[in-house]
Design a protein around this motif. Structure first.
Motif, PDB file in Angstrom:
ATOM      1  N   SER A  32     -18.480  24.525  -5.151  1.00 13.02           N
ATOM      2  CA  SER A  32     -17.973  24.451  -4.090  1.00 13.02           C
ATOM      3  C   SER A  32     -18.706  23.769  -2.978  1.00 13.02           C
ATOM      4  CB  SER A  32     -17.259  25.688  -3.515  1.00 13.02           C
ATOM      5  OG  SER A  32     -18.378  26.871  -3.143  1.00 13.02           O
ATOM      6  N   ASP A  33     -19.996  23.408  -3.196  1.00 14.33           N
ATOM      7  CA  ASP A  33     -21.037  23.040  -2.114  1.00 14.33           C
ATOM      8  C   ASP A  33     -20.545  21.668  -1.684  1.00 14.33           C
ATOM      9  OD1 ASP A  33     -22.500  25.228  -2.017  1.00 14.33           O
ATOM     10  OD2 ASP A  33     -23.929  24.355  -3.632  1.00 14.33           O
ATOM     11  N   SER A  34     -20.478  21.299  -0.507  1.00 13.94           N
ATOM     12  CA  SER A  34     -20.428  20.092   0.181  1.00 13.94           C
ATOM     13  C   SER A  34     -21.612  19.086  -0.050  1.00 13.94           C
ATOM     14  CB  SER A  34     -20.092  20.186   1.598  1.00 13.94           C
ATOM     15  OG  SER A  34     -21.350  20.565   2.249  1.00 13.94           O
ATOM     16  N   PRO A  35     -21.356  17.925  -0.066  1.00 12.23           N
ATOM     17  CA  PRO A  35     -22.431  16.979  -0.106  1.00 12.23           C
ATOM     18  C   PRO A  35     -23.802  17.208   0.835  1.00 12.23           C
ATOM     19  CG  PRO A  35     -20.609  15.775  -0.268  1.00 12.23           C
ATOM     20  CD  PRO A  35     -20.078  17.237   0.275  1.00 12.23           C
ATOM     21  N   ASP A  36     -23.334  17.545   1.976  1.00 13.69           N
ATOM     22  CA  ASP A  36     -24.319  17.960   2.909  1.00 13.69           C
ATOM     23  C   ASP A  36     -25.113  19.251   2.597  1.00 13.69           C
ATOM     24  OD1 ASP A  36     -23.751  15.857   4.711  1.00 13.69           O
ATOM     25  OD2 ASP A  36     -22.190  17.027   6.231  1.00 13.69           O
ATOM     26  N   ARG A  37     -24.375  20.136   2.190  1.00 10.92           N
ATOM     27  CA  ARG A  37     -25.006  21.255   1.688  1.00 10.92           C
ATOM     28  C   ARG A  37     -26.025  21.076   0.578  1.00 10.92           C
ATOM     29  NH1 ARG A  37     -26.217  25.290  -1.669  1.00 10.92           N
ATOM     30  NH2 ARG A  37     -26.684  27.253  -1.262  1.00 10.92           N
TER      31      ARG A  37
END
Length: 69
Positions: A32-37
């Motif tokens: 579920s991690d975003s690209p920013d994370r």
């Protein structure tokens, strides 16, 4: 994968170091991690490694935490 790209861009890691960094990244990332994370996670792992944290378990543990300022 963000960790491999960041490490290769730095141009200072050998294949065994890249493998270690990739293993740590794989252990810590979530679906579920975003690209920013993911970018932030890769940066934390690299910063900790470059600060001298070479043990894989310690690198995993420390990279879970935000970078200190």
């Amino acid at each position: 994968m963000p960790i491999r790209r960041k490490a290769q861009d730095a141009g200072i890691f050998d294949p065994s170091e890249l493998a270690l960094l990739a293993r740590v990244f794989e252990r810590l990332k979530r679906e579920s991690d975003s690209p920013d994370r993911l970018e932030g996670l890769a940066s934390r792992i690299l910063a900790n490694y470059m600060a001298g944290i070479l043990d894989e378990a310690e690198l995993v543990s420390l990279s879970k935490q935000p970078l200190g300022r």
